[in-house]
Motif scaffolding. Structure first.
Motif, short mmCIF file in Angstrom:
data_model
loop_
_atom_site.label_atom_id
_atom_site.label_comp_id
_atom_site.label_asym_id
_atom_site.label_seq_id
_atom_site.Cartn_x
_atom_site.Cartn_y
_atom_site.Cartn_z
N UNK A 140 0.93 -1.19 -0.16
CA UNK A 140 -0.13 0.02 0.06
C UNK A 140 0.87 1.12 -0.01
N UNK A 141 2.10 1.09 0.68
CA UNK A 141 2.91 2.35 0.71
C UNK A 141 3.47 2.66 -0.71
N UNK A 148 -6.07 11.26 3.52
CA UNK A 148 -5.96 12.24 4.79
C UNK A 148 -7.27 12.84 5.10
N UNK A 149 -7.93 13.36 4.05
CA UNK A 149 -9.31 13.93 4.19
C UNK A 149 -10.16 13.07 5.00
N UNK A 150 -10.37 11.95 4.34
CA UNK A 150 -11.32 11.09 5.24
C UNK A 150 -10.78 10.50 6.62
N UNK A 151 -9.45 10.28 6.81
CA UNK A 151 -8.95 9.94 8.01
C UNK A 151 -8.90 11.06 9.04
N UNK A 153 10.30 7.14 3.00
CA UNK A 153 9.52 8.21 2.29
C UNK A 153 8.18 8.11 2.89
N UNK A 154 7.80 8.31 4.01
CA UNK A 154 6.52 8.03 4.38
C UNK A 154 5.57 9.11 3.97
N UNK A 155 4.30 8.97 3.83
CA UNK A 155 3.48 9.94 3.18
C UNK A 155 2.41 10.50 4.48
N UNK A 156 2.57 9.76 5.78
CA UNK A 156 1.83 10.56 6.86
C UNK A 156 2.61 10.24 8.06
N UNK A 178 -3.29 2.18 4.60
CA UNK A 178 -2.70 2.75 3.36
C UNK A 178 -1.73 3.99 3.54
N UNK A 179 -2.13 4.72 4.58
CA UNK A 179 -1.10 5.91 4.90
C UNK A 179 0.08 5.50 5.74
N UNK A 180 0.34 4.12 5.98
CA UNK A 180 1.40 3.64 6.68
C UNK A 180 1.70 4.19 8.17
N UNK A 181 0.43 4.43 8.80
CA UNK A 181 0.44 4.63 10.11
C UNK A 181 0.14 3.78 11.22
#
Length: 240
Positions: free
Chosen positions: A40-41, A55-58, A117-120, A175-178
């Motif tokens: 997913x990353x 990010x908007x939904x979460x 390269x984390x996206x969140x 999916x955001x890797x958190x």
């Protein structure tokens, strides 16, 4: 109350098993967590616009603060209708879920995923997912209180919306890797255990007043949809 305790213990078994597997770093679960996170990353890195949607939904729609504000508004509404027991159940369920989730996180102290390269980013520990647990407890509260107000023909719709919210929250966190997949599943299972415990306690409380048992599909207190005092005793029942 004995039945409530037994049922709660039974529902808690899957969460306890998930916790043991996480703590022991069970290889199949570790591979599932790592493989899903990495797959997913890669998708997130390739689609920045999709990341913004997630990010908007979460962070807005399914954020724990948003969910708890909805429950708080529901409690206020119930108080205006003098549905004291139902308001107490809703408040206790939401509050106990938040406290228990926080305590378990700090006992387990599981690290969040570390990806290139984390996206969140997210603060605190990882297991169980607070977003996932809050989604379960909040959606359960909203459903079980408001279902009696929904026409029978339309009742599959709120169930579907709740399912989308619960599953959607879990997907966005992974999916955001958190979070790991097992964090999300653990949050779902712990949230379910909390709701089961408070709901069965409410049913026992309700039975003490002489009211009949209700099916989950009917909501916790079907009388909330009728006119008058929702806490009124059934006809022929005298207060103690």
């Amino acid at each position: 109350m004995v039945l409530a305790s037994t049922a709660t213990a039974a529902v808690s078994v899957p969460f306890a098993l998930a916790l043991v597997l996480v703590e022991s770093r069970w290889p199949p679960l570790y591979r599932l967590d790592r493989g899903t996170a990495e797959r997913l990353h890669r998708t997130a890195l390739e689609h920045p616009a999709w990341v913004r949607v997630l990010e908007f939904f979460t962070g807005v729609v399914w954020d724990p603060v948003t969910m708890r504000l909805l429950v708080a508004a529901l409690v206020v509404w119930l108080l205006t209708r003098r549905a004291w027991r139902l308001a107490a159940w809703a408040g206790v369920t939401a509050a106990s879920g938040a406290v228990i989730g926080f305590l378990v996180k700090n006992v387990v102290e599981r690290a969040r995923p570390h990806l290139p390269e984390p996206v969140a980013h997210a603060p605190g520990f990882s297991f169980p997912s607070g977003h996932a647990m809050t989604a379960v407890t909040s959606c359960a509260v909203l459903l079980l209180v408001l279902l009696p107000l929904v026409p029978r023909a339309w009742r599959p719709l709120p169930w579907a919306l709740a399912a989308v919210a619960v599953v959607g929250v879990g997907y966005t966190r992974v999916a955001l890797g958190v979070h790991w997949v097992s964090d999300v599943v653990g949050g779902w299972l712990l949230g379910l255990a909390v709701v089961t415990a408070t709901t069965l306690a409410f049913e026992a409380w309700r039975a003490d007043t002489g009211r009949p048992r209700t099916a989950v599909s009917e909501g916790l207190e079907p009388e909330i949809s009728g006119a008058g005092d929702p806490e009124a005793l059934p006809s022929g029942t005298a207060p103690e």
